[in-house]
Design a protein around this motif. Structure first.
Motif, PDB file in Angstrom:
ATOM      1  N   GLU A   3       0.971  -1.115   0.095  1.00  0.00           N
ATOM      2  CA  GLU A   3       0.151  -0.021  -0.014  1.00  0.00           C
ATOM      3  C   GLU A   3       1.036   1.187   0.105  1.00  0.00           C
ATOM      4  OE1 GLU A   3      -1.188   1.283   4.262  1.00  0.00           O
ATOM      5  OE2 GLU A   3      -2.046  -0.702   4.062  1.00  0.00           O
ATOM      6  N   ILE A   4       0.257   2.325  -0.346  1.00  0.00           N
ATOM      7  CA  ILE A   4       0.850   3.678  -0.182  1.00  0.00           C
ATOM      8  C   ILE A   4       0.938   4.132   1.218  1.00  0.00           C
ATOM      9  CG2 ILE A   4       0.974   5.948  -0.633  1.00  0.00           C
ATOM     10  CD1 ILE A   4      -0.554   5.185  -3.382  1.00  0.00           C
ATOM     11  N   SER A   5       2.287   4.183   1.711  1.00  0.00           N
ATOM     12  CA  SER A   5       2.105   4.826   3.206  1.00  0.00           C
ATOM     13  C   SER A   5       1.888   6.152   3.339  1.00  0.00           C
ATOM     14  CB  SER A   5       3.704   4.766   3.735  1.00  0.00           C
ATOM     15  OG  SER A   5       4.392   5.607   2.790  1.00  0.00           O
ATOM     16  N   ALA A   6       1.570   6.669   4.395  1.00  0.00           N
ATOM     17  CA  ALA A   6       1.160   8.035   4.549  1.00  0.00           C
ATOM     18  C   ALA A   6       1.976   8.949   4.278  1.00  0.00           C
ATOM     19  CB  ALA A   6       0.818   8.132   6.321  1.00  0.00           C
ATOM     20  N   GLY A   7       3.525   8.622   4.662  1.00  0.00           N
ATOM     21  CA  GLY A   7       4.670   9.411   4.182  1.00  0.00           C
ATOM     22  C   GLY A   7       4.732   9.566   2.696  1.00  0.00           C
ATOM     23  N   LYS A   8       4.574   8.545   1.843  1.00  0.00           N
ATOM     24  CA  LYS A   8       4.672   8.605   0.706  1.00  0.00           C
ATOM     25  C   LYS A   8       3.502   9.329  -0.075  1.00  0.00           C
ATOM     26  CE  LYS A   8       7.759   4.986  -1.184  1.00  0.00           C
ATOM     27  NZ  LYS A   8       7.927   3.859  -2.122  1.00  0.00           N
ATOM     28  N   ASN A  88     -21.005   5.927 -13.040  1.00  0.00           N
ATOM     29  CA  ASN A  88     -21.145   7.035 -12.048  1.00  0.00           C
ATOM     30  C   ASN A  88     -22.354   6.963 -11.271  1.00  0.00           C
ATOM     31  OD1 ASN A  88     -20.023   9.281 -10.894  1.00  0.00           O
ATOM     32  ND2 ASN A  88     -20.502  10.513 -12.457  1.00  0.00           N
ATOM     33  N   GLY A  89     -23.478   6.504 -11.729  1.00  0.00           N
ATOM     34  CA  GLY A  89     -24.724   6.115 -10.797  1.00  0.00           C
ATOM     35  C   GLY A  89     -24.387   5.038  -9.809  1.00  0.00           C
ATOM     36  N   VAL A  90     -23.820   4.297 -10.169  1.00  0.00           N
ATOM     37  CA  VAL A  90     -23.565   3.049  -9.104  1.00  0.00           C
ATOM     38  C   VAL A  90     -22.565   3.367  -8.284  1.00  0.00           C
ATOM     39  CG1 VAL A  90     -22.066   0.964  -9.030  1.00  0.00           C
ATOM     40  CG2 VAL A  90     -23.627   0.920 -10.828  1.00  0.00           C
ATOM     41  N   PHE A  91     -21.901   4.327  -8.449  1.00  0.00           N
ATOM     42  CA  PHE A  91     -20.764   4.859  -7.435  1.00  0.00           C
ATOM     43  C   PHE A  91     -21.140   6.185  -6.875  1.00  0.00           C
ATOM     44  CE2 PHE A  91     -17.942   2.255  -9.938  1.00  0.00           C
ATOM     45  CZ  PHE A  91     -17.774   1.144  -9.069  1.00  0.00           C
ATOM     46  N   GLY A  92     -22.572   6.654  -6.773  1.00  0.00           N
ATOM     47  CA  GLY A  92     -22.911   7.739  -6.192  1.00  0.00           C
ATOM     48  C   GLY A  92     -22.847   9.079  -6.734  1.00  0.00           C
ATOM     49  N   GLY A  93     -22.547   9.142  -7.948  1.00  0.00           N
ATOM     50  CA  GLY A  93     -21.983  10.211  -8.737  1.00  0.00           C
ATOM     51  C   GLY A  93     -20.702  11.027  -8.318  1.00  0.00           C
ATOM     52  N   ASN A  94     -19.718   9.990  -7.744  1.00  0.00           N
ATOM     53  CA  ASN A  94     -18.506  10.323  -7.422  1.00  0.00           C
ATOM     54  C   ASN A  94     -17.524  10.108  -8.239  1.00  0.00           C
ATOM     55  OD1 ASN A  94     -19.528  11.366  -4.706  1.00  0.00           O
ATOM     56  ND2 ASN A  94     -19.593   9.181  -4.080  1.00  0.00           N
ATOM     57  N   VAL A  95     -17.709   9.832  -9.556  1.00  0.00           N
ATOM     58  CA  VAL A  95     -16.596   9.513 -10.439  1.00  0.00           C
ATOM     59  C   VAL A  95     -16.419  11.033 -11.245  1.00  0.00           C
ATOM     60  CG1 VAL A  95     -16.024   7.995 -12.292  1.00  0.00           C
ATOM     61  CG2 VAL A  95     -16.760   7.073 -10.373  1.00  0.00           C
ATOM     62  N   VAL A  96     -15.199  11.429 -11.472  1.00  0.00           N
ATOM     63  CA  VAL A  96     -14.898  12.297 -12.448  1.00  0.00           C
ATOM     64  C   VAL A  96     -14.222  11.781 -13.459  1.00  0.00           C
ATOM     65  CG1 VAL A  96     -14.050  14.926 -12.673  1.00  0.00           C
ATOM     66  CG2 VAL A  96     -15.162  14.097 -10.588  1.00  0.00           C
ATOM     67  N   PRO A  97     -14.672  11.486 -14.726  1.00  0.00           N
ATOM     68  CA  PRO A  97     -13.898  10.781 -15.632  1.00  0.00           C
ATOM     69  C   PRO A  97     -12.955  11.522 -16.624  1.00  0.00           C
ATOM     70  CG  PRO A  97     -16.205  11.077 -16.404  1.00  0.00           C
ATOM     71  CD  PRO A  97     -16.013  11.793 -15.117  1.00  0.00           C
ATOM     72  N   VAL A  98     -12.070  12.354 -16.498  1.00  0.00           N
ATOM     73  CA  VAL A  98     -11.220  13.199 -17.009  1.00  0.00           C
ATOM     74  C   VAL A  98      -9.769  12.966 -16.546  1.00  0.00           C
ATOM     75  CG1 VAL A  98     -13.197  14.868 -17.453  1.00  0.00           C
ATOM     76  CG2 VAL A  98     -11.513  15.050 -15.305  1.00  0.00           C
ATOM     77  N   PRO A  99      -8.670  13.401 -17.255  1.00  0.00           N
ATOM     78  CA  PRO A  99      -7.371  13.193 -16.802  1.00  0.00           C
ATOM     79  C   PRO A  99      -7.076  13.953 -15.511  1.00  0.00           C
ATOM     80  CG  PRO A  99      -7.444  13.670 -19.374  1.00  0.00           C
ATOM     81  CD  PRO A  99      -8.970  13.996 -18.746  1.00  0.00           C
ATOM     82  N   GLY A 100      -6.112  13.470 -15.028  1.00  0.00           N
ATOM     83  CA  GLY A 100      -5.867  13.937 -13.616  1.00  0.00           C
ATOM     84  C   GLY A 100      -5.943  12.916 -12.387  1.00  0.00           C
ATOM     85  N   GLY A 101      -6.771  11.886 -12.721  1.00  0.00           N
ATOM     86  CA  GLY A 101      -7.067  10.692 -11.764  1.00  0.00           C
ATOM     87  C   GLY A 101      -6.101   9.627 -12.234  1.00  0.00           C
ATOM     88  N   VAL A 102      -4.984   9.104 -11.673  1.00  0.00           N
ATOM     89  CA  VAL A 102      -4.034   8.387 -11.971  1.00  0.00           C
ATOM     90  C   VAL A 102      -3.893   6.910 -11.268  1.00  0.00           C
ATOM     91  CG1 VAL A 102      -1.483   8.204 -12.281  1.00  0.00           C
ATOM     92  CG2 VAL A 102      -2.701  10.289 -12.958  1.00  0.00           C
ATOM     93  N   LEU A 103      -4.054   5.988 -11.654  1.00  0.00           N
ATOM     94  CA  LEU A 103      -3.735   4.530 -10.879  1.00  0.00           C
ATOM     95  C   LEU A 103      -2.108   4.897 -10.578  1.00  0.00           C
ATOM     96  CD1 LEU A 103      -5.641   2.119 -13.007  1.00  0.00           C
ATOM     97  CD2 LEU A 103      -6.140   2.788 -10.786  1.00  0.00           C
ATOM     98  N   VAL A 104      -1.911   4.091  -9.254  1.00  0.00           N
ATOM     99  CA  VAL A 104      -0.359   4.207  -8.935  1.00  0.00           C
ATOM    100  C   VAL A 104      -0.266   2.757  -8.662  1.00  0.00           C
ATOM    101  CG1 VAL A 104       0.925   4.684  -6.968  1.00  0.00           C
ATOM    102  CG2 VAL A 104      -0.923   6.414  -7.542  1.00  0.00           C
ATOM    103  N   ARG A 105       0.943   2.099  -9.221  1.00  0.00           N
ATOM    104  CA  ARG A 105       1.475   0.871  -9.252  1.00  0.00           C
ATOM    105  C   ARG A 105       2.712   0.871  -8.592  1.00  0.00           C
ATOM    106  NH1 ARG A 105      -1.387  -2.411 -12.637  1.00  0.00           N
ATOM    107  NH2 ARG A 105      -2.962  -1.250 -14.236  1.00  0.00           N
ATOM    108  N   VAL A 111      -1.648  -2.570  -8.511  1.00  0.00           N
ATOM    109  CA  VAL A 111      -2.346  -1.222  -8.308  1.00  0.00           C
ATOM    110  C   VAL A 111      -2.374  -1.246  -6.518  1.00  0.00           C
ATOM    111  CG1 VAL A 111      -4.457   0.197  -8.379  1.00  0.00           C
ATOM    112  CG2 VAL A 111      -3.599  -1.030 -10.256  1.00  0.00           C
ATOM    113  N   ILE A 112      -1.782  -0.096  -6.179  1.00  0.00           N
ATOM    114  CA  ILE A 112      -1.731   0.396  -4.846  1.00  0.00           C
ATOM    115  C   ILE A 112      -2.371   1.584  -4.311  1.00  0.00           C
ATOM    116  CG2 ILE A 112       0.466  -1.162  -4.217  1.00  0.00           C
ATOM    117  CD1 ILE A 112       1.712   1.415  -4.280  1.00  0.00           C
ATOM    118  N   GLY A 113      -3.135   2.223  -5.420  1.00  0.00           N
ATOM    119  CA  GLY A 113      -3.657   3.454  -4.908  1.00  0.00           C
ATOM    120  C   GLY A 113      -4.155   4.177  -6.189  1.00  0.00           C
ATOM    121  N   ALA A 114      -4.558   5.480  -5.844  1.00  0.00           N
ATOM    122  CA  ALA A 114      -4.600   6.252  -6.952  1.00  0.00           C
ATOM    123  C   ALA A 114      -4.478   7.948  -6.435  1.00  0.00           C
ATOM    124  CB  ALA A 114      -5.984   6.240  -7.568  1.00  0.00           C
ATOM    125  N   VAL A 115      -3.951   8.813  -7.488  1.00  0.00           N
ATOM    126  CA  VAL A 115      -3.977  10.287  -7.187  1.00  0.00           C
ATOM    127  C   VAL A 115      -4.719  10.778  -8.166  1.00  0.00           C
ATOM    128  CG1 VAL A 115      -2.064  11.902  -7.442  1.00  0.00           C
ATOM    129  CG2 VAL A 115      -1.220   9.797  -6.673  1.00  0.00           C
TER     130      VAL A 115
END
Length: 142
Positions: A3-8, A88-105, A111-115
Motif C-alpha cells: 500500500e501507499i504509506s502516509a509518508g509517501k 457514475n450512478g453506481v458510485f453515487g455520482g462520485n466519478v470524475v472521468p477526466v485526466p488527472g485521475g492516475v492509478l498508482v502501481r 495497483v496500490i492506490g490512485a492520485v
C-alpha cells in the motif's frame, strides 16, 4: 498487499505541488487514495477553490473503482456515454472521468492506490500527478 504509506502519500502531494509551481499552474488540490478508495492524504494549495476536494477525489476514486485511469475513462465516456453515466450512478455520482485521475502501481505492477489532481487544465493536472508519483519511485497510469 502493498500500500501507499502516509509518508509517501504526503511526498506525492508535495512533489505534485512543486511541479505545478515550476510550470506556473493554477493552485492545485491533490488527493492520494489507497487501493480500497480511502483517503490517505489530501491538501489544497493556498488560493485553490474550496470545492476542489470533491473533484480531486472523484478523479482518483473513478480510477480505483473502475481500474481505469482518467484519460481512459474520458475516452470511454466519449465512446459509450451511457456506460460512464451508469457507472457514475453506481458510485453515487462520485466519478470524475477526466485526466488527472492516475492509478498508482508498485514495482510489481500491482495497483496500490490512485492520485487525483485538480486546479488547472486536466492535462496539466495529469502532469503534476505523474511528477508526484514518479518522484517517490512508483509508476503512474494516467
Amino acid at each position: 498487499m502493498a500500500e501507499i504509506s502516509a509518508g509517501k502519500a504526503r511526498s506525492i502531494i508535495r512533489k505534485a505541488f512543486a511541479k505545478g509551481d515550476e510550470m506556473g499552474f493554477k493552485p492545485l488540490s491533490v488527493v492520494v487514495l489507497d487501493a480500497g478508495g480511502h483517503v490517505k492524504a489530501f491538501e489544497r494549495a493556498d488560493g485553490a477553490a474550496p470545492g476542489r476536494f470533491a473533484i480531486a477525489n472523484g478523479k482518483a476514486y473513478g480510477a480505483i473503482m473502475l481500474g481505469m485511469a482518467g484519460t481512459a475513462q474520458m475516452a470511454r465516456a466519449e465512446q459509450q456515454a451511457y456506460f460512464m453515466a451508469a457507472a457514475n450512478g453506481v458510485f453515487g455520482g462520485n466519478v470524475v472521468p477526466v485526466p488527472g485521475g492516475v492509478l498508482v502501481r508498485d514495482k510489481r505492477d500491482n495497483v496500490i492506490g490512485a492520485v487525483g489532481v485538480t486546479g488547472d487544465t486536466s492535462d496539466n493536472d495529469l502532469i503534476a500527478a505523474m511528477a508526484g508519483i514518479e518522484a517517490v519511485g512508483l509508476t503512474g497510469e494516467g
